[in-house]
Design a protein around this motif. Structure first.
Motif, short mmCIF file in Angstrom:
data_model
loop_
_atom_site.label_atom_id
_atom_site.label_comp_id
_atom_site.label_asym_id
_atom_site.label_seq_id
_atom_site.Cartn_x
_atom_site.Cartn_y
_atom_site.Cartn_z
N ASP A 42 -15.49 -3.39 2.00
CA ASP A 42 -14.90 -4.73 1.39
C ASP A 42 -14.57 -5.90 2.96
N ASP A 47 -5.89 -6.81 1.93
CA ASP A 47 -5.15 -8.20 1.77
C ASP A 47 -4.42 -8.82 3.28
N ASP A 107 3.37 -10.98 -2.75
CA ASP A 107 2.18 -10.64 -3.12
C ASP A 107 1.67 -12.89 -2.83
N ALA A 131 -0.82 -14.78 -5.16
CA ALA A 131 -2.07 -15.04 -4.50
C ALA A 131 -1.83 -16.31 -3.71
N HIS A 132 -1.06 -16.98 -3.82
CA HIS A 132 -1.14 -18.57 -2.44
C HIS A 132 -1.20 -18.00 -1.28
N ARG A 135 -5.47 -14.10 1.46
CA ARG A 135 -6.96 -13.92 1.07
C ARG A 135 -7.12 -12.66 0.40
N GLN A 136 -7.83 -11.83 -0.87
CA GLN A 136 -7.66 -10.80 -1.55
C GLN A 136 -8.67 -9.58 -0.61
N ARG A 137 -8.36 -8.64 -0.89
CA ARG A 137 -9.44 -7.80 -0.45
C ARG A 137 -10.34 -7.51 -1.45
N GLY A 138 -11.58 -7.43 -0.23
CA GLY A 138 -12.93 -7.93 -1.47
C GLY A 138 -13.34 -9.02 -2.24
N SER A 139 -12.13 -10.32 -1.81
CA SER A 139 -12.46 -11.70 -2.62
C SER A 139 -13.91 -12.15 -1.89
N ASP A 140 -14.64 -12.20 -0.94
CA ASP A 140 -15.53 -12.29 -0.06
C ASP A 140 -16.68 -11.37 -0.02
N ARG A 142 -18.05 -7.70 -1.32
CA ARG A 142 -17.28 -6.04 -2.65
C ARG A 142 -18.16 -4.93 -2.10
#
Length: 411
Positions: A42, A47, A107, A131-132, A135-140, A142
């Motif tokens: 990921d 995160d 968060d 989420a503000h 950069r969440q895990r796997g957002s780019d 997966r």
């Protein structure tokens, strides 16, 4: 006599991608991927914060604002490359830096500019949504999803992407090996002294450079004079490569012996003429799986026909799924007249005009003008059914190199 398109349709199936070879990541630069690659991990791998500020629970700051900041105790910090942060206690904020892991329980991130540090506490003047600035895990990327497909070009961006995925080796298509054979008693090498009636074998140097420019490996064979046995021997040697390209000896002169030498070496010829100017006497054939292209001996004709017929084949051999030069609509900057019957590719330089790009034609379009190919950055395609072309006419241009400017593009 075949049209350009008919000739390409007959030639391209003979140019098949070379086998795959495994190379190191940097050695793959400029090559084409031979297999599909999937995402290994990921990205981001966890995160993390997109900004410097404070990690918080968004629900605890619903009423925060410029006039009514919410003050919370600061519970430690999280920094990129540092130890894993402890979970965020309820009713607290954690100092966090760009790229640092988001602590469990948090968060959102409030950017530093929206805060005021007060000793071991912080006043927060912004009510973030979940989420503000995270950069969440796997957002780019997966794990398991497609990363790059077979045929993808490996440029600097792809190398950075592959490195980020921990990929240090990959399978790419082998570079095509191209044997170059120049023919003619009149030729001499650069190192040889001039003799009456001789000319430097400039084609060998020009074509070797062109072969390299499309990512292939040139093998310059010893030149062959106008002797059938010597020519046949050279042709047979050239057939050991992935592609044999000859120059000269493909017209109808008494000493143009290349056709017979090819036949004696086992080359089955497909055609000898194309409706193109310059470059009408172009030959194509194959010996087994090895294609053979006979270019005209005139350097300008060899230059033009290499770009149109040889370069696409070499790119296909290198695994490129889009091997042809992409035409660009332009307007003529100069008048031009030619005899109808053959498509003419004229040397030009592209310049910016008020209504888009303008093709400025070189003043000398003769097939012996080597200076024009050093000057030109495009080939303008003039259809064979027309005789006259005027300034402002819309035509297609084949750019030969990336456009550059003397001044920056930024205001």
């Amino acid at each position: 006599m075949r049209s350009i398109r008919e000739a390409l349709d007959a030639m391209m199936p003979a140019f098949t991608p070379r086998p795959a070879e495994r190379v190191g990541l940097l050695d793959a630069a400029g090559r084409h991927l031979a297999t599909d690659l999937a995402v290994r991990t990921d990205a981001p791998a966890f995160d993390n914060s997109a900004m410097d500020g404070y990690a918080v629970r968004a629900a605890e700051l619903e009423d925060a604002g410029e006039e009514a900041p919410v003050e919370l105790p600061v519970a430690g910090e999280s920094r990129a490359g540092g130890p894993p942060p402890a979970p965020l206690p309820e009713g607290a904020a954690m100092r966090i830096f760009t790229g640092a892991p988001l602590p469990a329980g948090a968060d959102a991130v409030v950017v530093q500019e929206d805060t005021e540090r007060r000793g071991d506490r912080v006043a927060l003047r912004f009510a973030p949504k979940p989420a503000h600035h995270v950069r969440q895990r796997g957002s780019d990327l997966r794990a398991g999803e497609p990363l790059l497909g077979a045929g993808a070009p490996i440029g600097p961006g792809a190398i950075g992407l592959l490195a980020s995925q921990g990929i240090g080796e990959l399978d790419v298509h082998r570079r095509p090996r191209v044997a170059l054979l120049s023919t003619g008693d009149e030729l001499r090498d650069l190192s040889e002294p001039a003799r009456p009636g001789s000319i430097v074998n400039s084609n060998a140097y020009m074509l070797a450079a062109l072969v390299r420019s499309v990512g292939a490996e040139p093998l310059v064979l010893p030149r062959a004079g106008d002797d059938l046995d010597a020519l046949t021997t050279r042709v047979r040697a050239g057939l050991e490569a992935d592609l044999l390209v000859t120059t000269g000896g493909v017209s109808v002169g008494e000493y143009d012996l290349v056709r017979e030498a090819m036949e004696r070496a086992g080359v089955e010829m497909g055609f000898w003429k194309i409706a193109i100017k310059p470059g009408k006497p172009l030959a194509f054939g194959a010996a087994g799986a090895t294609p053979v292209v006979g270019l005209p001996g005139n350097p300008v004709s060899a230059f033009v026909t290499f770009h149109v017929f040889v370069a696409p084949g070499l790119r296909r051999m290198a695994g490129d799924p889009a091997p042809h030069l992409a035409p660009r609509p332009v307007r003529l900057g100069d008048p031009f007249r030619h005899r109808p019957g053959r498509t003419q590719l004229v040397r030009a330089r592209l310049e910016d005009g008020e209504d888009g790009p303008v093709a400025c034609l070189h003043g000398r379009q003769g097939s012996g003008d080597l200076a024009s190919i050093a000057w030109a950055d495009a080939l303008v395609v003039l259809p064979g059914e027309r005789e006259r072309f005027e300034p402002g006419d819309s035509v297609a241009a084949l750019p030969l190199r990336a456009a550059r400017a003397a001044t920056p593009a930024f205001a």
